[in-house]
Design an enzyme around this catalytic site. Structure first.
Site, PDB file in Angstrom:
ATOM      1  N   ALA A 231       7.378  36.025  18.533  1.00 44.90           N
ATOM      2  CA  ALA A 231       8.746  36.072  19.059  1.00 44.90           C
ATOM      3  C   ALA A 231       8.899  37.255  20.012  1.00 44.90           C
ATOM      4  CB  ALA A 231       9.761  36.165  17.924  1.00 44.90           C
ATOM      5  N   ASP A 232       8.345  38.398  19.646  1.00 47.75           N
ATOM      6  CA  ASP A 232       8.346  39.557  20.538  1.00 47.75           C
ATOM      7  C   ASP A 232       7.580  39.266  21.818  1.00 47.75           C
ATOM      8  OD1 ASP A 232       9.885  41.472  19.203  1.00 47.75           O
ATOM      9  OD2 ASP A 232       8.198  42.189  18.016  1.00 47.75           O
ATOM     10  N   LEU A 233       6.380  38.720  21.678  1.00 50.46           N
ATOM     11  CA  LEU A 233       5.535  38.501  22.846  1.00 50.46           C
ATOM     12  C   LEU A 233       6.146  37.495  23.804  1.00 50.46           C
ATOM     13  CD1 LEU A 233       2.077  38.400  21.019  1.00 50.46           C
ATOM     14  CD2 LEU A 233       3.026  40.277  22.377  1.00 50.46           C
TER      15      LEU A 233
ATOM     16  N   GLY B 220       8.943  38.996  25.658  1.00 47.57           N
ATOM     17  CA  GLY B 220       8.412  39.785  26.760  1.00 47.57           C
ATOM     18  C   GLY B 220       8.068  38.920  27.964  1.00 47.57           C
TER      19      GLY B 220
END
Length: 407
Positions: free
Chosen positions: A179-181, A184
């Site tokens: 989810a973070d990647l 980004g």
């Protein structure tokens, strides 16, 4: 050729992963990224270890491997933005910046006078990207958002892992913070789109990025399956909800992946495995039939693949045009000759006297280039340089600010 973002300046007020992943990509593309960090501690992930990068200089606070993964190409400036002097520094840098990326809680930047309204009044061309767990609007906007929570709330964990009732069944997160990647990645594309729009309008704009929005967006075919059919997607382990056979299969000495994407490939698989009965089965001629008869088909194929070694299956099925691959460990993947031939492993000299091993950027431009200009920085490594070169500070002013904890 230089990077395609040469001449673009980014103020990186983010930490952890989604924001730093965004700004690392921008740095790889040639942007000058100034990473603004808290004096003394910096980005939280500097301490997310072990493992840590051990240098030759006996540093007391070495960088964690986690931090190294998302912060190459940046200059580190320590500033206490809770102080008026610290806020003045960031506002001064914003006058000549093109992009600001921040991932503070909703409302925090306004309290510090570093929100979009304030900075765009100083610099109307600025593009300001806020990354939060739940966005700037909606009932959850004030909640903190971490990748693990988002994977759960966004439905991903319900379709990941083995089916309930089997060994290892139950909700499962991915092995990396996807989810973070992906936030980004979406944030980077949004910033690039805004930069392109600015070429015509001359104006910057605000970008509101939510980890939960992104997680929902890239449910992709699984969300579409539900919207079209009304059936709730479930975890299938390594099987595919819309294709068969498309999963892991056992060899006599380990596991491989067979990923049949069309009827022609299925016939090629059957021929390679000498499975004429499966090739001729009318219930298996089309993918829809193979989905309906998945359990019978997979059991039959497993009996055949168990008789062969991994090497035999990989070589034979590849020659037959069947998509197939080994189930590699991370060391095996990074040792792969193809991965290395594509330049996916790089190293950059660190100021602690050692080379930092890193994963490279996957983009291959025909004329522009990826810029690997510097290793992930030490905390505050470029504070003096930035204050002197960008804001005209004297050495005495820098020492005084350092003594009072402003930088």
């Amino acid at each position: 050729m230089s990077g395609p973002l040469k001449g673009i300046r980014v103020l990186d007020l983010s930490r952890i992963l989604a924001g730093p992943w965004t700004t690392q990509l921008l740095a790889d593309f040639g942007a000058d990224v100034i990473k603004v960090e808290r004096p003394g501690t910096g980005d939280d992930t500097r301490g997310w270890g072990p493992p840590f990068l051990e240098g030759n200089d006996g540093a007391q606070n070495p960088e964690s491997a986690y931090f190294l993964a998302a912060n190459r190409g940046k200059r580190s400036l320590t500033v206490d933005i809770s102080t008026p002097q610290g806020r003045d520094i960031v506002q001064s840098l914003a006058r000549s910046a093109d992009v600001v990326v921040e991932n503070y809680k909703t409302g925090d930047m306004a309290r510090y006078g570093l929100d979009y309204a304030t900075l765009s009044a100083i610099n109307p061309r600025i593009i300001y990207c806020s990354i939060t767990g739940f966005g700037q609007t909606g009932p959850y906007r004030n909640r903190p958002g971490y990748d693990f929570v988002i994977q759960a709330m966004g439905g991903l964990m319900s379709i990941t892992g083995n089916p309930s009732g089997e060994d290892g069944g139950g909700p499962m997160k991915c092995g990396v913070p996807v989810a973070d990647l992906m936030t980004g990645m979406y944030s980077t594309t949004a910033i690039l789109a805004a930069l392109n729009e600015r070429n015509g309008s001359g104006m910057g704009q605000y970008i509101d990025m939510s980890l939960l929005d992104v997680q929902i967006a890239w449910l992709a075919n699984q969300a579409s399956n539900y919207l079209v059919s009304g059936a709730t997607p479930r975890a299938l382990g390594n099987a595919h909800p819309n294709l068969a056979p498309y999963q892991t299969f056992p060899a006599s000495d380990g596991d491989i992946i067979i990923a049949v994407g069309n009827d022609r490939q299925f016939q090629a698989l059957c021929a390679a495995l000498d499975a004429q009965d499966l090739a001729a089965d009318p219930d298996l001629q089309k993918n829809s039939g193979r989905i309906e008869n998945r359990h019978r088909l997979v059991a039959a194929l497993q009996r055949l693949t168990r008789r062969r070694t991994k090497d035999w299956l990989l070589e034979t099925l590849t020659a037959a045009g069947v998509p197939v691959g080994p189930v590699n460990s991370i060391p095996e993947a990074l040792r792969d000759e193809h991965v290395r031939s594509r330049g996916m492993l790089i190293s950059l000299p660190h100021t602690n006297g050692v080379d930092v091993p890193l994963i490279g950027n996957p983009v291959k431009f025909s004329r522009s280039r990826i810029e690997y200009r510097r290793a992930p920085p030490r905390l505050g490594e470029h504070t003096g340089q930035i204050l002197t070169q960008e804001l005209g500070w004297t050495d005495d002013e820098i020492r005084q600010a350092g003594a009072t904890g402003i930088v």
